[in-house]
Design a protein around this motif. Structure first.
Motif, PDB file in Angstrom:
ATOM      1  N   GLN A  82       0.822  -1.202   0.000  1.00  0.00           N
ATOM      2  CA  GLN A  82       0.000   0.000   0.000  1.00  0.00           C
ATOM      3  C   GLN A  82       0.865   1.264   0.000  1.00  0.00           C
ATOM      4  O   GLN A  82       0.601   2.209  -0.745  1.00  0.00           O
ATOM      5  CB  GLN A  82      -0.907   0.003   1.229  1.00  0.00           C
ATOM      6  CG  GLN A  82      -1.942  -1.111   1.249  1.00  0.00           C
ATOM      7  CD  GLN A  82      -2.741  -1.105   2.540  1.00  0.00           C
ATOM      8  OE1 GLN A  82      -2.180  -1.190   3.630  1.00  0.00           O
ATOM      9  NE2 GLN A  82      -4.055  -1.003   2.419  1.00  0.00           N
ATOM     10  N   LEU A  83       1.903   1.257   0.820  1.00  0.00           N
ATOM     11  CA  LEU A  83       2.755   2.443   0.940  1.00  0.00           C
ATOM     12  C   LEU A  83       3.449   2.779  -0.368  1.00  0.00           C
ATOM     13  O   LEU A  83       3.628   3.964  -0.692  1.00  0.00           O
ATOM     14  CB  LEU A  83       3.798   2.218   2.038  1.00  0.00           C
ATOM     15  CG  LEU A  83       4.767   3.372   2.315  1.00  0.00           C
ATOM     16  CD1 LEU A  83       4.007   4.593   2.837  1.00  0.00           C
ATOM     17  CD2 LEU A  83       5.851   2.960   3.299  1.00  0.00           C
ATOM     18  N   ARG A  84       3.833   1.771  -1.136  1.00  0.00           N
ATOM     19  CA  ARG A  84       4.587   2.041  -2.366  1.00  0.00           C
ATOM     20  C   ARG A  84       3.776   2.812  -3.402  1.00  0.00           C
ATOM     21  O   ARG A  84       4.349   3.412  -4.322  1.00  0.00           O
ATOM     22  CB  ARG A  84       5.099   0.721  -2.958  1.00  0.00           C
ATOM     23  CG  ARG A  84       4.009  -0.163  -3.504  1.00  0.00           C
ATOM     24  CD  ARG A  84       4.480  -1.589  -3.743  1.00  0.00           C
ATOM     25  NE  ARG A  84       5.638  -1.657  -4.609  1.00  0.00           N
ATOM     26  CZ  ARG A  84       6.176  -2.794  -5.062  1.00  0.00           C
ATOM     27  NH1 ARG A  84       5.652  -3.955  -4.710  1.00  0.00           N
ATOM     28  NH2 ARG A  84       7.213  -2.773  -5.856  1.00  0.00           N
ATOM     29  N   GLY A  85       2.445   2.815  -3.247  1.00  0.00           N
ATOM     30  CA  GLY A  85       1.602   3.593  -4.149  1.00  0.00           C
ATOM     31  C   GLY A  85       1.280   4.981  -3.637  1.00  0.00           C
ATOM     32  O   GLY A  85       0.546   5.720  -4.294  1.00  0.00           O
ATOM     33  N   ALA A 185      10.908   6.643   5.886  1.00  0.00           N
ATOM     34  CA  ALA A 185      11.273   7.755   5.005  1.00  0.00           C
ATOM     35  C   ALA A 185      11.780   7.225   3.668  1.00  0.00           C
ATOM     36  O   ALA A 185      11.519   7.819   2.606  1.00  0.00           O
ATOM     37  CB  ALA A 185      12.333   8.630   5.656  1.00  0.00           C
ATOM     38  N   ALA A 186      12.472   6.100   3.703  1.00  0.00           N
ATOM     39  CA  ALA A 186      12.999   5.490   2.480  1.00  0.00           C
ATOM     40  C   ALA A 186      11.955   4.677   1.734  1.00  0.00           C
ATOM     41  O   ALA A 186      12.230   4.179   0.634  1.00  0.00           O
ATOM     42  CB  ALA A 186      14.187   4.601   2.831  1.00  0.00           C
ATOM     43  N   GLY A 187      10.752   4.507   2.323  1.00  0.00           N
ATOM     44  CA  GLY A 187       9.666   3.822   1.635  1.00  0.00           C
ATOM     45  C   GLY A 187       9.458   2.380   2.042  1.00  0.00           C
ATOM     46  O   GLY A 187       8.661   1.677   1.423  1.00  0.00           O
ATOM     47  N   ASN A 188      10.159   1.913   3.078  1.00  0.00           N
ATOM     48  CA  ASN A 188      10.020   0.538   3.534  1.00  0.00           C
ATOM     49  C   ASN A 188       8.984   0.424   4.646  1.00  0.00           C
ATOM     50  O   ASN A 188       8.547   1.424   5.224  1.00  0.00           O
ATOM     51  CB  ASN A 188      11.363   0.035   4.089  1.00  0.00           C
ATOM     52  CG  ASN A 188      12.504   0.191   3.104  1.00  0.00           C
ATOM     53  OD1 ASN A 188      12.636  -0.587   2.178  1.00  0.00           O
ATOM     54  ND2 ASN A 188      13.321   1.216   3.325  1.00  0.00           N
ATOM     55  N   THR A 189       8.629  -0.804   4.984  1.00  0.00           N
ATOM     56  CA  THR A 189       7.959  -1.099   6.239  1.00  0.00           C
ATOM     57  C   THR A 189       8.907  -1.976   7.049  1.00  0.00           C
ATOM     58  O   THR A 189       9.933  -2.423   6.546  1.00  0.00           O
ATOM     59  CB  THR A 189       6.613  -1.812   6.026  1.00  0.00           C
ATOM     60  OG1 THR A 189       6.835  -3.016   5.276  1.00  0.00           O
ATOM     61  CG2 THR A 189       5.659  -0.912   5.263  1.00  0.00           C
ATOM     62  N   VAL A 190       8.568  -2.229   8.325  1.00  0.00           N
ATOM     63  CA  VAL A 190       9.543  -2.910   9.178  1.00  0.00           C
ATOM     64  C   VAL A 190       8.848  -3.828  10.174  1.00  0.00           C
ATOM     65  O   VAL A 190       7.767  -3.517  10.674  1.00  0.00           O
ATOM     66  CB  VAL A 190      10.429  -1.875   9.921  1.00  0.00           C
ATOM     67  CG1 VAL A 190       9.603  -0.902  10.721  1.00  0.00           C
ATOM     68  CG2 VAL A 190      11.469  -2.558  10.809  1.00  0.00           C
ATOM     69  N   CYS A 191       9.481  -4.963  10.421  1.00  0.00           N
ATOM     70  CA  CYS A 191       9.036  -5.909  11.440  1.00  0.00           C
ATOM     71  C   CYS A 191      10.145  -6.033  12.480  1.00  0.00           C
ATOM     72  O   CYS A 191      11.263  -6.440  12.148  1.00  0.00           O
ATOM     73  CB  CYS A 191       8.739  -7.271  10.813  1.00  0.00           C
ATOM     74  SG  CYS A 191       8.335  -8.554  12.024  1.00  0.00           S
ATOM     75  N   PHE A 192       9.839  -5.675  13.726  1.00  0.00           N
ATOM     76  CA  PHE A 192      10.854  -5.668  14.785  1.00  0.00           C
ATOM     77  C   PHE A 192      10.765  -6.906  15.673  1.00  0.00           C
ATOM     78  O   PHE A 192       9.676  -7.393  15.993  1.00  0.00           O
ATOM     79  CB  PHE A 192      10.666  -4.441  15.688  1.00  0.00           C
ATOM     80  CG  PHE A 192      11.124  -3.153  15.085  1.00  0.00           C
ATOM     81  CD1 PHE A 192      12.483  -2.878  14.932  1.00  0.00           C
ATOM     82  CD2 PHE A 192      10.204  -2.207  14.674  1.00  0.00           C
ATOM     83  CE1 PHE A 192      12.897  -1.676  14.387  1.00  0.00           C
ATOM     84  CE2 PHE A 192      10.613  -1.003  14.124  1.00  0.00           C
ATOM     85  CZ  PHE A 192      11.962  -0.735  13.972  1.00  0.00           C
ATOM     86  N   ASN A 193      11.931  -7.374  16.071  1.00  0.00           N
ATOM     87  CA  ASN A 193      12.054  -8.337  17.162  1.00  0.00           C
ATOM     88  C   ASN A 193      12.840  -7.611  18.257  1.00  0.00           C
ATOM     89  O   ASN A 193      14.062  -7.518  18.191  1.00  0.00           O
ATOM     90  CB  ASN A 193      12.806  -9.587  16.709  1.00  0.00           C
ATOM     91  CG  ASN A 193      12.675 -10.743  17.681  1.00  0.00           C
ATOM     92  OD1 ASN A 193      11.741 -11.527  17.598  1.00  0.00           O
ATOM     93  ND2 ASN A 193      13.612 -10.861  18.619  1.00  0.00           N
TER      94      ASN A 193
END
Length: 501
Positions: A82-85, A185-193
């Motif tokens: 979704q974010l990439r659009g 900011a760079a357009g990614n999403t993230v999954c944290f452990n």
């Protein structure tokens, strides 16, 4: 590819970038279970969360907190599609939200982090959240253009996709927030452990960020997190096929694991930053800086001053000066008592001393009490003279005691600094007015951060020039991370058109 396949791919891309909000055909959605993708609750920005949910972790998919890695990564991947659009302006909104929330809730979240982790200092926990506003965001994105007789080329910086993030207990929420700013900011999403001992505050931050982001731009799960993190969940993130990149901030073990994963990894590894003080130094400034850096958050910073090599000519002056700037000098017997309390002998010949982890991040007054010493109110750092055989010198201890080693001259001090930094290439500090000594040490150490005549924090834009990040990637070479760290370079070429006339 045949023509029909190419047409289908083109149509899929057009659907993704169509009107900003992705359509149902914009990308292949995650498989649906009981009416929702992978069992993840699908909720609008204003939807009520399940009744009875506690502040973090018990409900899978509760504003980004998940029970399993597969669910968390699937949600982050769906959010990325979704974010990439969306326009870069939406990413900028996310950056502003995280910065504003960290500043507004710094006291509350700083207190909660200290209560959960039980290490560090409250004033510095609060400050680390207040300074998140210094982490760079979308303003760092840029395009490089080449125009000439053969046409026009544009190089842009594109996101990777879902990034797997590992955060430390030493700066749980600040590291997470700083990474979120850079990565989104760079357009990614993230999954944290997150580190298990700091998972509660990390999850609370993720939930708060996601709620505010959903209200602002209508997207959920740009940030996901494992509510009950384990070594196994970290390994699952490292090896997940939909995690395209890793960013790891932690100790030697987790750094090695990330480097063994078969994907791009940005690794902020261990350090043991040495300080050299030569005969030309401004002694008052050197003493003040060593105390400020070594005492910051009770020496939890990986860039913090861990051991000092001072030349004989100014050794006594430096020792006296440190007591005027919040330090408390331990005598030989007291240093020996503290050392025996802080370290057990190696389990095998040539091995590392075993650190007493109950002492990590405790106040200077607490350490002093453990050896029967009462220090004046306001004491920030303990220090004392040692030789290089004392385990406080070679080990990356994280407590507010700094060993001071006497050196014959600047050359020996620099050589000792090189030896006990262990080749980590992380951080080194010198106090000197001699440019030659600065140059010699800088070339020999070859560290990611090299600070001259200031405390360690100056290397991250706090009192020195530059920008802030809580992930300093030394083994993999990216240095102080920023949004471009989490991008791929792409070149788009138009031949023989739009060329310079």
């Amino acid at each position: 590819m045949n023509e029909s396949t190419i047409r289908a791919v083109v149509q899929e891309v057009l659907n993704e970038i169509g009107k900003g909000a992705p359509s149902a055909s914009a990308s292949t959605p995650p498989p649906r279970v009981n009416g929702s993708p992978n069992g993840i609750p699908v909720m609008s920005a204003g939807a009520a969360r399940p009744a009875g949910a506690s502040s973090y972790g018990p409900v899978s998919g509760d504003w980004g907190v998940f029970d399993s890695v597969d669910e968390a990564v699937a949600a982050a991947k769906h959010a990325f599609n979704q974010l990439r659009g969306r326009p870069i302006a939406d990413r900028a909104k996310v950056v502003s939200i995280v910065k504003e929330m960290c500043e507004a809730r710094a006291e509350e979240w700083g207190r909660k982090e200290l209560e959960e982790t039980k290490i560090g200092r409250l004033d510095h926990k609060i400050e680390k959240l207040q300074i998140i506003k210094l982490v760079p965001g979308t303003e760092w994105l840029k395009s490089d253009c080449f125009s000439g007789d053969n046409g026009l080329s544009v190089e842009e910086y594109a996101p990777f996709g879902v990034i797997g993030g590992i955060t430390p207990v030493t700066h749980s929420l600040p590291t997470l927030a700083g990474n979120v700013i850079n990565m989104i900011a760079a357009g990614n999403t993230v999954c944290f452990n997150p580190h298990p001992s700091g998972a509660g505050i990390a999850c609370e931050g993720v939930q708060a960020f996601n709620k505010a982001i959903a209200e602002a731009i209508g997207l959920e799960n740009l940030i996901t997190i494992i509510g009950t993190p384990t070594i196994e969940s970290a390994g699952a993130i490292f090896n997940h096929r939909d995690v395209r990149m890793l960013c790891v901030t932690g100790g030697p073990g987790v750094a090695r694991a990330a480097l063994q994963a078969r994907k791009k990894a940005v690794v902020a590894g261990p350090g043991n930053p040495p300080v050299v003080v030569d005969e030309t130094a401004d002694i008052e400034n050197a003493a003040k800086s060593i105390v400020a850096g070594g005492a910051y958050d009770n020496n939890l910073l990986c860039i913090g001053e861990k051991e000092v090599f001072a030349v004989n000519d100014i050794f006594d002056s430096l020792m006296d000066a440190m007591s005027r700037h919040g330090g408390y000098r331990l005598n030989t017997q007291q240093v020996e008592a503290l050392t025996k309390t802080a370290f057990a002998p190696p389990k095998e010949p040539g091995g590392h001393h075993q650190l007493n982890r109950d002492m990590i991040g405790k106040d200077a007054s607490v350490l002093a009490e453990m050896i029967g010493v009462k220090v004046p109110a306001g004491t920030e750092l303990l220090y004392g003279e040692t030789d290089t055989s004392n385990p406080f010198v070679p080990e990356e201890q994280m407590m507010p005691f700094v060993p001071i080693v006497r050196a014959r001259d600047a050359q020996q001090a620099i050589e000792l600094a090189y030896e006990f930094e262990h080749g980590f290439g992380h951080t080194a500090i010198i106090h000197s007015r001699n440019v030659h000594n600065m140059t010699v040490m800088g070339k020999l150490m070859d560290t990611t951060l090299y600070v001259k005549n200031g405390p360690c924090m100056a290397g991250l834009g706090l009192g020195g020039e530059g920008y802030l990040s809580f992930s300093v990637a030394t083994p993999t070479g990216e240095g102080v991370t920023n949004p471009l760290t989490f991008t791929r370079s792409r070149r788009c070429v138009m031949v023989d058109e739009l060329r310079v006339v």
